[in-house]
Design a protein around this motif. Structure first.
Motif, PDB file in Angstrom:
ATOM      1  N   SER A 208    -109.137 -19.957  44.697  1.00  0.00           N
ATOM      2  CA  SER A 208    -107.834 -20.480  44.266  1.00  0.00           C
ATOM      3  C   SER A 208    -107.605 -20.361  42.766  1.00  0.00           C
ATOM      4  CB  SER A 208    -107.696 -21.946  44.692  1.00  0.00           C
ATOM      5  OG  SER A 208    -108.721 -22.737  44.090  1.00  0.00           O
ATOM      6  N   ILE A 209    -108.669 -20.133  42.010  1.00  0.00           N
ATOM      7  CA  ILE A 209    -108.545 -19.955  40.558  1.00  0.00           C
ATOM      8  C   ILE A 209    -109.066 -18.566  40.205  1.00  0.00           C
ATOM      9  CG2 ILE A 209    -109.253 -20.768  38.275  1.00  0.00           C
ATOM     10  CD1 ILE A 209    -109.615 -23.548  39.430  1.00  0.00           C
ATOM     11  N   ASP A 210    -108.266 -17.823  39.508  1.00  0.00           N
ATOM     12  CA  ASP A 210    -108.653 -16.468  39.106  1.00  0.00           C
ATOM     13  C   ASP A 210    -109.253 -16.526  37.704  1.00  0.00           C
ATOM     14  OD1 ASP A 210    -109.014 -13.790  38.808  1.00  0.00           O
ATOM     15  OD2 ASP A 210    -106.892 -13.295  38.534  1.00  0.00           O
ATOM     16  N   SER A 211    -110.569 -16.723  37.649  1.00  0.00           N
ATOM     17  CA  SER A 211    -111.246 -16.821  36.353  1.00  0.00           C
ATOM     18  C   SER A 211    -112.701 -16.421  36.499  1.00  0.00           C
ATOM     19  CB  SER A 211    -111.171 -18.257  35.807  1.00  0.00           C
ATOM     20  OG  SER A 211    -111.968 -19.129  36.597  1.00  0.00           O
ATOM     21  N   GLN A 212    -113.325 -16.092  35.370  1.00  0.00           N
ATOM     22  CA  GLN A 212    -114.743 -15.744  35.377  1.00  0.00           C
ATOM     23  C   GLN A 212    -115.583 -16.946  35.790  1.00  0.00           C
ATOM     24  OE1 GLN A 212    -116.204 -12.648  34.836  1.00  0.00           O
ATOM     25  NE2 GLN A 212    -117.985 -13.758  35.640  1.00  0.00           N
ATOM     26  N   ALA A 213    -115.164 -18.123  35.357  1.00  0.00           N
ATOM     27  CA  ALA A 213    -115.907 -19.341  35.696  1.00  0.00           C
ATOM     28  C   ALA A 213    -115.908 -19.583  37.204  1.00  0.00           C
ATOM     29  CB  ALA A 213    -115.303 -20.539  34.967  1.00  0.00           C
ATOM     30  N   MET A 214    -114.780 -19.276  37.857  1.00  0.00           N
ATOM     31  CA  MET A 214    -114.714 -19.453  39.312  1.00  0.00           C
ATOM     32  C   MET A 214    -115.600 -18.427  40.005  1.00  0.00           C
ATOM     33  SD  MET A 214    -113.126 -21.612  41.342  1.00  0.00           S
ATOM     34  CE  MET A 214    -114.532 -21.822  42.436  1.00  0.00           C
ATOM     35  N   GLU A 215    -115.620 -17.226  39.458  1.00  0.00           N
ATOM     36  CA  GLU A 215    -116.498 -16.195  40.007  1.00  0.00           C
ATOM     37  C   GLU A 215    -117.959 -16.605  39.851  1.00  0.00           C
ATOM     38  OE1 GLU A 215    -117.534 -11.443  39.406  1.00  0.00           O
ATOM     39  OE2 GLU A 215    -115.600 -12.238  38.716  1.00  0.00           O
ATOM     40  N   ASN A 216    -118.271 -17.249  38.731  1.00  0.00           N
ATOM     41  CA  ASN A 216    -119.638 -17.729  38.511  1.00  0.00           C
ATOM     42  C   ASN A 216    -120.027 -18.781  39.548  1.00  0.00           C
ATOM     43  OD1 ASN A 216    -119.849 -16.067  36.294  1.00  0.00           O
ATOM     44  ND2 ASN A 216    -119.453 -17.689  34.795  1.00  0.00           N
TER      45      ASN A 216
ATOM     46  N   ILE B  65    -116.265 -37.005  37.819  1.00  0.00           N
ATOM     47  CA  ILE B  65    -115.212 -36.002  38.003  1.00  0.00           C
ATOM     48  C   ILE B  65    -114.634 -35.542  36.673  1.00  0.00           C
ATOM     49  CG2 ILE B  65    -112.881 -35.653  38.906  1.00  0.00           C
ATOM     50  CD1 ILE B  65    -115.052 -35.517  41.012  1.00  0.00           C
ATOM     51  N   GLU B  66    -114.484 -36.470  35.737  1.00  0.00           N
ATOM     52  CA  GLU B  66    -113.857 -36.117  34.461  1.00  0.00           C
ATOM     53  C   GLU B  66    -114.700 -35.142  33.638  1.00  0.00           C
ATOM     54  OE1 GLU B  66    -115.951 -40.129  33.919  1.00  0.00           O
ATOM     55  OE2 GLU B  66    -114.655 -39.164  35.401  1.00  0.00           O
ATOM     56  N   LYS B  67    -115.970 -34.999  33.987  1.00  0.00           N
ATOM     57  CA  LYS B  67    -116.835 -34.081  33.245  1.00  0.00           C
ATOM     58  C   LYS B  67    -116.887 -32.688  33.869  1.00  0.00           C
ATOM     59  CE  LYS B  67    -119.874 -37.514  31.109  1.00  0.00           C
ATOM     60  NZ  LYS B  67    -121.275 -37.904  30.840  1.00  0.00           N
ATOM     61  N   LEU B  68    -116.253 -32.521  35.018  1.00  0.00           N
ATOM     62  CA  LEU B  68    -116.252 -31.227  35.687  1.00  0.00           C
ATOM     63  C   LEU B  68    -115.130 -30.341  35.154  1.00  0.00           C
ATOM     64  CD1 LEU B  68    -116.767 -32.266  39.433  1.00  0.00           C
ATOM     65  CD2 LEU B  68    -118.496 -31.445  37.829  1.00  0.00           C
ATOM     66  N   THR B  69    -115.421 -29.062  35.060  1.00  0.00           N
ATOM     67  CA  THR B  69    -114.368 -28.104  34.729  1.00  0.00           C
ATOM     68  C   THR B  69    -113.486 -27.935  35.966  1.00  0.00           C
ATOM     69  OG1 THR B  69    -115.614 -26.189  35.518  1.00  0.00           O
ATOM     70  CG2 THR B  69    -115.977 -26.865  33.219  1.00  0.00           C
ATOM     71  N   PRO B  70    -112.297 -27.366  35.827  1.00  0.00           N
ATOM     72  CA  PRO B  70    -111.451 -27.144  37.011  1.00  0.00           C
ATOM     73  C   PRO B  70    -112.175 -26.335  38.090  1.00  0.00           C
ATOM     74  CG  PRO B  70    -110.157 -26.865  35.029  1.00  0.00           C
ATOM     75  CD  PRO B  70    -111.582 -27.028  34.582  1.00  0.00           C
ATOM     76  N   GLU B  71    -112.941 -25.335  37.672  1.00  0.00           N
ATOM     77  CA  GLU B  71    -113.667 -24.502  38.640  1.00  0.00           C
ATOM     78  C   GLU B  71    -114.771 -25.292  39.340  1.00  0.00           C
ATOM     79  OE1 GLU B  71    -111.804 -21.853  35.597  1.00  0.00           O
ATOM     80  OE2 GLU B  71    -113.033 -23.675  35.518  1.00  0.00           O
ATOM     81  N   GLN B  72    -115.477 -26.107  38.576  1.00  0.00           N
ATOM     82  CA  GLN B  72    -116.530 -26.930  39.171  1.00  0.00           C
ATOM     83  C   GLN B  72    -115.935 -27.961  40.127  1.00  0.00           C
ATOM     84  OE1 GLN B  72    -118.280 -28.344  35.515  1.00  0.00           O
ATOM     85  NE2 GLN B  72    -120.020 -26.920  35.665  1.00  0.00           N
ATOM     86  N   ARG B  73    -114.776 -28.448  39.782  1.00  0.00           N
ATOM     87  CA  ARG B  73    -114.090 -29.422  40.648  1.00  0.00           C
ATOM     88  C   ARG B  73    -113.722 -28.775  41.988  1.00  0.00           C
ATOM     89  NH1 ARG B  73    -110.684 -33.961  39.896  1.00  0.00           N
ATOM     90  NH2 ARG B  73    -110.168 -34.738  41.964  1.00  0.00           N
ATOM     91  N   VAL B  74    -113.215 -27.553  41.929  1.00  0.00           N
ATOM     92  CA  VAL B  74    -112.884 -26.832  43.163  1.00  0.00           C
ATOM     93  C   VAL B  74    -114.141 -26.624  44.007  1.00  0.00           C
ATOM     94  CG1 VAL B  74    -112.178 -24.590  44.095  1.00  0.00           C
ATOM     95  CG2 VAL B  74    -110.828 -25.668  42.295  1.00  0.00           C
ATOM     96  N   SER B  75    -115.215 -26.196  43.353  1.00  0.00           N
ATOM     97  CA  SER B  75    -116.472 -25.952  44.057  1.00  0.00           C
ATOM     98  C   SER B  75    -116.994 -27.235  44.699  1.00  0.00           C
ATOM     99  CB  SER B  75    -117.508 -25.382  43.082  1.00  0.00           C
ATOM    100  OG  SER B  75    -118.711 -25.075  43.748  1.00  0.00           O
ATOM    101  N   TRP B  76    -116.971 -28.321  43.949  1.00  0.00           N
ATOM    102  CA  TRP B  76    -117.463 -29.606  44.443  1.00  0.00           C
ATOM    103  C   TRP B  76    -116.619 -30.101  45.617  1.00  0.00           C
ATOM    104  CZ3 TRP B  76    -121.214 -32.566  45.341  1.00  0.00           C
ATOM    105  CH2 TRP B  76    -121.102 -33.955  45.451  1.00  0.00           C
ATOM    106  N   ASP B  77    -115.304 -30.017  45.481  1.00  0.00           N
ATOM    107  CA  ASP B  77    -114.419 -30.461  46.561  1.00  0.00           C
ATOM    108  C   ASP B  77    -114.623 -29.617  47.823  1.00  0.00           C
ATOM    109  OD1 ASP B  77    -113.341 -32.459  45.021  1.00  0.00           O
ATOM    110  OD2 ASP B  77    -111.544 -31.336  44.447  1.00  0.00           O
ATOM    111  N   THR B  78    -114.869 -28.328  47.634  1.00  0.00           N
ATOM    112  CA  THR B  78    -115.081 -27.444  48.785  1.00  0.00           C
ATOM    113  C   THR B  78    -116.399 -27.765  49.483  1.00  0.00           C
ATOM    114  OG1 THR B  78    -113.861 -25.691  47.639  1.00  0.00           O
ATOM    115  CG2 THR B  78    -115.171 -25.040  49.544  1.00  0.00           C
ATOM    116  N   LEU B  79    -117.438 -28.020  48.701  1.00  0.00           N
ATOM    117  CA  LEU B  79    -118.730 -28.386  49.286  1.00  0.00           C
ATOM    118  C   LEU B  79    -118.627 -29.713  50.044  1.00  0.00           C
ATOM    119  CD1 LEU B  79    -121.056 -27.384  46.317  1.00  0.00           C
ATOM    120  CD2 LEU B  79    -121.024 -26.316  48.574  1.00  0.00           C
ATOM    121  N   LYS B  80    -117.898 -30.658  49.477  1.00  0.00           N
ATOM    122  CA  LYS B  80    -117.702 -31.937  50.171  1.00  0.00           C
ATOM    123  C   LYS B  80    -116.963 -31.721  51.489  1.00  0.00           C
ATOM    124  CE  LYS B  80    -115.702 -34.296  46.877  1.00  0.00           C
ATOM    125  NZ  LYS B  80    -115.030 -35.470  46.249  1.00  0.00           N
TER     126      LYS B  80
END
Length: 205
Positions: free
Chosen positions: A50-58, A112-127
């Motif tokens: 959902s996010i087009d970024s290098q961080a999301m790819e990572n 949650i406030e310490k997560l980047t947007p990409e990490q938040r997406v990853s965490w929410d998806t894993l949950k």
């Protein structure tokens, strides 16, 4: 040559160590299988794109690598060598190392406030795909393993003839102290310490 008494004790101790090893490997394999499945499901979820970024790819790359590593760990074969105990130790540690890569980074609580947007997406998806339920089940299985080891240790000590307890003096003394509540440990704590004693590296002499 070992005496008949020493041989009996040796076989009894080996059986106890084998029980601890089997329980530990079953625990690790459950974790590897479940987290492998969670990672695969997360990678197939559109949210991870959902996010087009290098961080999301990572974030995706981390899961891709984990799927590969956990597949290899699940297919690993117990090595052969001079020391069966050490073979088991390194086999278990290899599986544990891979699983902990997931446990430390994918199940640990992070505000949650310490997560980047990409990490938040990853965490929410894993949950979404069961990582919190996995963490609860993992904890339950870990406790059950420790308790089971105490039960098996009790059977071992009670079946040991009095004449042979001198050969197992250390374990006999520890069991006696635990039975009298002199160690200050509950059953779970005692089981964890027993496991570390039974599943240990044996240095070459």
């Amino acid at each position: 040559m070992p005496t008949e008494s020493e041989s009996a004790i040796s076989e009894g101790r080996k059986r106890l160590e084998a029980i601890a090893f089997k329980g530990y490997i079953n625990y690790l394999n459950y974790g590897l299988q479940r987290t492998n499945q969670i990672a695969k499901e997360a990678l197939a979820d559109p949210s991870m794109y959902s996010i087009d970024s290098q961080a999301m790819e990572n974030e995706r790359d981390i899961l891709v690598k984990y799927v590969k590593d956990s597949d290899e760990a699940l297919n690993a074969v117990l090595p052969t060598g001079k020391s069966e105990k050490n073979n088991r130790f390194f086999f278990g540690m290899g599986k544990d190392y891979v699983l902990e890569q997931f446990n430390r980074t994918r199940t640990a609580y992070v505000p949650i406030e310490k997560l980047t947007p990409e990490q938040r997406v990853s965490w929410d998806t894993l949950k979404k795909h069961g990582v919190l339920e996995y963490a609860e089940e993992k904890e339950k299985r870990s406790k059950n393993l420790a308790l089971h080891i105490v039960d098996e240790f009790e059977k071992y000590m009670k079946a040991l003839p009095a004449a042979e307890k001198e050969q197992e003096k250390e374990f006999s003394e520890v069991w006696d102290m635990y039975s009298k509540n002199e160690l200050g440990l509950d059953k779970l704590e005692f089981g964890k310490k027993l496991f570390m004693r039974l599943f240990d590296y044996e240095s070459e002499k």
